[in-house]
Design an enzyme around this catalytic site. Structure first.
Site, PDB file in Angstrom:
ATOM      1  CG  ASN A 200     -21.757 -11.138   2.955  1.00 53.61           C
ATOM      2  OD1 ASN A 200     -21.440 -10.778   4.091  1.00 53.61           O
ATOM      3  ND2 ASN A 200     -22.824 -11.874   2.722  1.00 53.61           N
TER       4      ASN A 200
ATOM      5  CB  SER B 181     -12.660 -18.503   0.993  1.00 55.70           C
ATOM      6  OG  SER B 181     -13.473 -17.600   0.319  1.00 55.70           O
TER       7      SER B 181
ATOM      8  CG  HIS C  61     -15.466 -19.405  -3.322  1.00 54.12           C
ATOM      9  ND1 HIS C  61     -16.782 -19.115  -3.590  1.00 54.12           N
ATOM     10  CD2 HIS C  61     -15.359 -19.446  -1.982  1.00 54.12           C
ATOM     11  CE1 HIS C  61     -17.435 -19.005  -2.445  1.00 54.12           C
ATOM     12  NE2 HIS C  61     -16.590 -19.200  -1.451  1.00 54.12           N
TER      13      HIS C  61
ATOM     14  CB  THR D 159      -4.738 -35.791   2.716  1.00 52.69           C
ATOM     15  OG1 THR D 159      -4.501 -37.000   3.438  1.00 52.69           O
ATOM     16  CG2 THR D 159      -3.676 -35.608   1.645  1.00 52.69           C
TER      17      THR D 159
ATOM     18  CB  CYS E  61     -24.869 -19.180   2.211  1.00 52.46           C
ATOM     19  SG  CYS E  61     -23.350 -18.302   2.007  1.00 52.46           S
TER      20      CYS E  61
END
Ligand SMILES: Cc1ncc(COP(=O)(O)O)c(C=O)c1O
Length: 389
Positions: free
Chosen positions: A158, A206, A208, A244, A332
């Protein structure tokens, strides 16, 4: 001005594509059922989740028997793989198994393995990379002889954009009989990975990074029976991830990857064109700069540099004031860390270590916005250097 054309941090996150947003909309409102409910509302949601599963397994051409587990993030998906293999080995043998990772893993992998090591559940060995951030395959192959329980090597880095020789890693892991987890969070947003042709055992990614919302990730496992849950509850996701299901986001991630396939290779061609325009101009026009990561084996939308003697936090902030969003490392970490570990790993000399900048383009970037960014970058670098001298 902070307009979307001036956003150059697609490796941190992408906006939600209108098609992904449209696809998920009805699952917030008219089709809001819980997939575990037996009534018609529940069944509509259940079938939407199943269709999304099938769509992603088809997208990656996953071998028969593979399963997909939806999670809340790529980080969670990586945790599921790493915990599974470490805990399973520890329970069976009472010993901490060896996990091999690369020196340029994202914190999602590195910190998970090191935390498990701190708990006594595994041992971590870090395989070095070369000056272009490519895995040292000689060291890696030799380390496979130490009988690891898992290999976790990132697909594409990344921060530096380097794409790892994933096929070679797969080949070596298969020869050694060691399962391979590939953190493909960046890689699969810019390439079409075929899991039949390139059979990694565990693939995590992921939504996003590829124009779906934040808060949805997935794991594709070739042998799902090797997984061990670490979130317990009502048994959703075949007992592997209770809670859920996030139906709208699951629908959106499937749609985002469908869109990637439909618009591939034009999307990658456009990204590469912008990337090369940017790299060419920065290397030609800014003094004392170097490209970091591999010049060829790199993500199509990814440019990363180091500017000698510059604190990239100052550079990022100067560009932000001009309306350009860029990054000094992984999103992050960029609020926390000044020195950039990955630049140390590729062996940059000390006066280049604080000057790392990542510029990643995407659907809304244009040649004009790239040119504007280069202009602002030149000015900011020269101002900061003038100020420091
Ligand atoms: C290579 C890589 N792995 C893992 C992650 C974590 O992804 P998520 O935010 O979905 O947990 C990121 C995010 O930047 C990443 O770039």
């Amino acid at each position: 001005m902070a307009t979307i054309e001036n956003y150059f941090d697609y490796a941190a996150t992408t906006p939600v594509h209108p098609r992904a947003a449209a696809a998920m909309q009805r699952y917030f409102q008219s089709d809001f059922g819980n997939p575990s409910s037996a009534h018609a509302f529940g069944q509509v949601a259940f079938h939407a989740v199943q269709a999304s599963r099938d769509s992603l397994l088809t997208h990656f051409n996953a071998p028969a028997g593979s399963e997909i587990v939806f999670t809340g993030s790529s980080t969670e998906a990586a945790n599921l793989v790493i915990w599974s293999r470490a805990i399973d080995f520890y329970r069976r043998t009472g010993r901490p198994g060896l996990i091999l990772i690369s020196a340029t893993e994202h914190a999602a992998v590195r910190n998970t393995v090191s935390q498990l090591e701190a708990y006594g559940f595994c041992r971590m060995k870090v395989i070095p990379v070369d000056s272009a951030a490519i895995l040292r395959l000689d060291v890696f192959e030799a380390s496979l002889a130490e009988d690891p329980v898992l290999v976790s090597i990132i697909g594409a880095n990344n921060e530096l954009g380097t794409v790892q020789p994933v096929r070679e890693v797969v080949r070596m892991c298969q020869a050694a009989g060691v399962p391979y987890h590939c953190d493909a969070t960046q890689l699969v947003a810019h390439s079409l990975l075929d899991l039949t042709e390139c059979p990694v055992d565990y693939l995590t990614f992921s939504g996003h990074k590829c124009y779906a919302p934040k808060g949805i990730g997935a794991l594709i496992a070739r042998e799902p029976s090797s997984l061990r849950a670490h979130i317990f509850g009502a048994g959703q996701e075949r007992g592997l991830r209770a809670g859920t299901e996030n139906v709208p986001y699951i629908v959106a991630i499937a749609e985002a990857y469908r869109l990637l396939k439909e618009t591939y290779p034009e999307r990658v061609r456009a990204e590469t064109g912008l990337r090369e325009r940017l790299i060419g101009r920065v290397l030609d026009e800014v003094p004392d700069v170097r490209l970091t990561g591999d010049p060829e084996s790199r993500l199509s939308n990814h440019a990363s540099f180091s500017f000698k003697g510059i604190d990239s936090l100052m550079l990022q902030s100067a560009l932000d004031q001009e309306g350009y969003a860029v990054s000094i490392g992984s999103a992050c970490r960029s609020n926390q860390v000044r020195g950039q570990q990955q630049l140390v790993e590729i062996g940059l000399p000390p006066d280049w270590l604080s000057g790392g900048l990542r510029i990643t383009n995407g659907l809304y970037s244009t040649p004009e916005s790239v040119d504007g960014l280069v202009g602002a970058l030149k000015e900011a670098v020269s101002k900061i250097r003038g100020f420091l001298s």
